[in-house]
Design a protein around this motif. Structure first.
Motif, PDB file in Angstrom:
ATOM      1  N   ALA A 194       0.723  -1.007   0.327  1.00  0.00           N
ATOM      2  CA  ALA A 194       0.082   0.113  -0.096  1.00  0.00           C
ATOM      3  C   ALA A 194       0.514   1.022  -0.173  1.00  0.00           C
ATOM      4  N   VAL A 195       2.155   1.345   1.110  1.00  0.00           N
ATOM      5  CA  VAL A 195       2.725   2.425   0.658  1.00  0.00           C
ATOM      6  C   VAL A 195       3.520   2.542  -0.605  1.00  0.00           C
ATOM      7  N   ALA A 238      -1.318   4.576   0.943  1.00  0.00           N
ATOM      8  CA  ALA A 238      -1.218   4.336   2.159  1.00  0.00           C
ATOM      9  C   ALA A 238       0.222   5.424   2.772  1.00  0.00           C
ATOM     10  N   PRO A 239      -0.323   6.626   3.591  1.00  0.00           N
ATOM     11  CA  PRO A 239       1.648   6.784   4.214  1.00  0.00           C
ATOM     12  C   PRO A 239       2.440   6.440   4.618  1.00  0.00           C
ATOM     13  N   SER A 255     -15.939   5.595  -4.263  1.00  0.00           N
ATOM     14  CA  SER A 255     -15.611   6.285  -3.983  1.00  0.00           C
ATOM     15  C   SER A 255     -14.470   5.911  -3.464  1.00  0.00           C
ATOM     16  N   LEU A 256     -14.225   4.542  -2.784  1.00  0.00           N
ATOM     17  CA  LEU A 256     -12.700   3.609  -2.316  1.00  0.00           C
ATOM     18  C   LEU A 256     -12.326   3.721  -3.095  1.00  0.00           C
ATOM     19  N   ASP A 257     -12.797   3.222  -4.197  1.00  0.00           N
ATOM     20  CA  ASP A 257     -11.760   2.694  -5.272  1.00  0.00           C
ATOM     21  C   ASP A 257     -11.153   3.300  -6.052  1.00  0.00           C
ATOM     22  N   ARG A 258     -12.031   4.745  -6.380  1.00  0.00           N
ATOM     23  CA  ARG A 258     -11.397   6.414  -7.234  1.00  0.00           C
ATOM     24  C   ARG A 258      -9.594   6.413  -5.908  1.00  0.00           C
ATOM     25  N   GLU A 259     -10.414   6.364  -4.760  1.00  0.00           N
ATOM     26  CA  GLU A 259      -8.938   6.160  -3.936  1.00  0.00           C
ATOM     27  C   GLU A 259      -8.425   5.508  -3.839  1.00  0.00           C
ATOM     28  N   GLY A 260      -8.386   4.118  -4.946  1.00  0.00           N
ATOM     29  CA  GLY A 260      -7.150   3.344  -4.921  1.00  0.00           C
ATOM     30  C   GLY A 260      -7.463   2.338  -4.124  1.00  0.00           C
ATOM     31  N   HIS A 262     -10.403   3.980   5.739  1.00  0.00           N
ATOM     32  CA  HIS A 262      -9.311   4.906   5.858  1.00  0.00           C
ATOM     33  C   HIS A 262      -8.331   4.729   7.037  1.00  0.00           C
ATOM     34  N   ARG A 263      -9.082   4.452   8.259  1.00  0.00           N
ATOM     35  CA  ARG A 263      -8.151   4.015   9.937  1.00  0.00           C
ATOM     36  C   ARG A 263      -7.106   2.791   9.102  1.00  0.00           C
TER      37      ARG A 263
END
Lengths: 563, 67
Positions: free
Chosen positions: A337-338, A343-344, A480-485, A550-551
């Motif tokens: 993910a990073v 992800a951060p 919407s989550l999909d669009r954010e990847g 997100h969490r």
């Protein structure tokens, strides 16, 4: 010596990287082709991340070494696509006997819970375990496995790691975004970076004699405290594949390892145990001592430690390789993910916090088993012997007898990646838990298993009917989550008796899923890519789902830290 | 009649055993004996019920020390 296994020899291959004028850069380089390193390569490959694996040797484990593979490890390997040959080759056992002095004090059946795809655990020599992993790695185009490539130097900065690799053709340089280090308990890389693994050394020695024999006793685990053939010490007998039996004799701290390894000294010990008439041949012998220790942090800039290099436990309770694989699956989805920018970078810190917790738990269990088996003073010896004596007639005392507890995955109870429960649920599948398997049926009644469906992506389990408007809102939230990847799959679970129509519908054929997850009509679980629960609700709230995703990706944590 | 529980009743048997070993760590024999006596009296009071205590005492009394 007998030989039931011939180590494969994997050839050295020259890499085009060795001819490059500038050091070639890779996203991920993995050091060590043992269980942790191979698992990491496969896990990353399934996330679409390429890796280079460097190993200083050209074969799998020499000697059987770790032999107990726990259920969760096999479930992870099943996701990688290499569990079936392990299960086919391994020895499944569930019966055990415990002896004290001359007598059997009790026997037990593990009676594993029904309705799981994977057995509670198997016994399999480490060389087979690794060989099947190597076979699978070789099928994966994302993995560049390099045998006889030895890492000689490591340097890390805040945003990359640089290494020098020695080969028979001379040294070459590489760089990477992340260097995953699984170079074993005595990790030369850990030492070279001036890092330490700290903990306790146990002053005791054990002899492993792996023997080949045709025995007429069943595949069961036998453990002796203070056996007549080996007084004042413990002895373990366990069956492996190919009619190889593991005998583990406690020797005490004063034993001379070189002397004890000699066949002339092993023979009388085994004959005293099995009788002089039993035919057997020695396959492998080793005298070991052990420690329980871990690094204070597994992450050093862009160098991340895994497996025994990061944390080491005693062999009792089979938590070394098994714990290593739980760590690997914890790390790899986060790293993917990073690297994908989803992800951060701080998400990786939770690999450290979650697996520090895992290592502490593993060290605790293995230390307790060691302390029970080897009392440190007269009074604890008295308590141990009294527990063993009472165990013959009084079942309560059997719960105190500890010759190693089964390795079970830890629950990340305090992780910041989980969304705490708001509603009442049973404890068993609380946030942080590893998902339990359950039989399900897909479209056309196809028999499947829940864990196969969970795979390595975020999955939302929805149980029973959901109102049409909530379903629409959910689809909007998932889009919407999909669009954010942050692709999150919905898996609709229908109660017993119904039929799955669409690909993302399954039926809880035995009612086991609802029971294990304490699910009722309308209930929802959010599952992490490493198949740990990260949130659950009694009713669907699409906004809460998006927040929980997100969490779990560390975004909430990163915002809190920035604030 | 009340009956002594002889099936496991611990919430965490391993944790109890570890704590028991800890309380005896680095103690003299005399200290360990005193710790055991205190522990028995504390737990006996917790159990309270005389019938149960007598059943436990009867089992505890069946020792066979090999000389």
């Amino acid at each position: 010596m007998a030989s039931t296994y011939t180590n494969p020899e994997y050839p050295y291959r020259r890499s085009p990287d060795q001819d490059a004028t500038q050091p070639v850069h890779h996203q991920v380089i993995i050091v060590g082709g043992g269980p942790a390193g191979l698992a990491a390569a496969m896990d990353l490959a399934l996330h679409g991340i390429d890796s280079v694996v460097l190993d200083d040797n050209n074969t799998v484990s020499v000697g059987s070494r770790a032999i107990c593979i726990a259920k969760r490890t096999l479930e992870i390997c099943d996701r990688y696509g290499c569990a079936q040959p392990m299960i086919d080759k391994g020895v499944i056992w569930k019966h055990g006997r415990v002896y004290f002095g001359e007598e059997q004090i009790y026997e037990f059946d593990l009676l594993p819970e029904q309705h799981h795809k994977i057995p509670a655990f198997i016994n399999l020599q480490q060389y087979y375990f690794e060989e099947y992993m190597v076979d699978r790695c070789m099928e994966m185009p994302q993995i560049d496995l390099r045998w006889l490539h030895k890492v000689a130097e490591v340097a890390s900065t805040a945003n990359r790691a640089e290494i020098v690799v020695d080969t028979q053709d001379g040294p070459y340089r590489l760089s990477c975004d992340y260097l995953l280090v699984a170079d074993g308990a005595n990790s030369p890389i850990r030492d070279s970076l001036g890092l330490e693994s700290k903990g306790q050394i146990f002053e005791d020695r054990f002899l492993i004699a792996d023997i080949v024999m045709q025995a007429d006793f069943p595949a069961e685990r036998r453990f002796w405290f203070d056996a007549p053939f080996h007084p004042n010490q413990s002895t373990l007998l366990h069956k492996q594949a190919d009619n190889v039996w593991r005998i583990d004799f406690q020797l005490g701290w004063d034993a001379d390892p070189e002397e004890e390894k000699k066949i002339d000294n092993i023979r009388p010990r085994v004959e005293a145990m099995l009788g002089e008439d039993q035919q057997w041949e020695l396959e492998w012998a080793s005298v070991y001592t052990f420690r329980c220790r871990k690094m204070d942090s597994y992450i050093h800039q862009r160098v991340i430690f895994m497996g025994d290099a990061a944390h080491q436990v005693s062999p009792f309770g089979a938590r070394g390789a098994n714990g290593a694989l739980q760590g690997v699956e914890n790390l790899c989805w986060k790293l993917a993910a990073v690297l994908d920018g989803r992800a951060p970078a701080s998400l990786l810190d939770t690999y450290d916090t979650e697996r520090q917790h895992g290592a502490r738990e593993n060290i605790l269990h293995s230390t307790r088993a060691t302390d029970f088996m080897t009392p440190k003073n007269a009074v604890t010896r008295l308590f141990r012997d009294t527990a063993l004596d009472l165990a013959r007639d009084y079942p309560f005392a059997r719960s105190l007898v500890n010759s190693g507890r089964l390795s079970t995955p830890c629950t990340y109870d305090d992780t910041p990646l989980s969304t705490p429960d708001r509603a009442e649920f049973s404890e068993r599948m609380r946030p942080g838990s590893t998902c339990l398997d359950a039989p399900i049926a897909g479209p056309e009644g196809r028999q499947e298993w829940l864990l196969e469906r969970l795979g390595n992506r975020f999955t939302l389990l929805l149980f029973g009917e959901v109102a049409a408007d909530a379903r629409q809102q959910l689809e909007a939230a998932l889009a919407s989550l999909d669009r954010e990847g942050h692709h999150t799959r919905a898996l609709w679970v229908l109660p017993q008796g119904q039929h799955a129509g669409r690909d993302n519908e399954v039926v809880d054929t035995e009612g086991v899923l609802a029971q294990r997850y304490d699910l009722r009509q309308g209930g929802v679980y959010l599952i992490r890519p490493d198949q740990h629960v990260c949130a659950r609700w009694r009713t669907l709230d699409p906004d809460a789902v998006a927040q929980a995703v997100h969490r779990a990706l560390g975004k909430t944590l990163a915002e809190e830290q920035a604030a | 009649m009340s009956t002594l529980i002889t099936d496991s009743n611990f919430t965490d048997a391993d944790a109890f055993y570890a704590a028991l070993a800890d309380v005896h760590r680095d103690r003299s024999d005399a200290e360990s004996a005193a710790i055991n006596a205190r522990l028995i009296l504390l737990l006996a009071n917790q159990v309270g019920n005389q019938q149960i205590l007598e059943q436990a005492l009867a089992i505890a009394g069946q020792v066979h020390i090999k000389e």
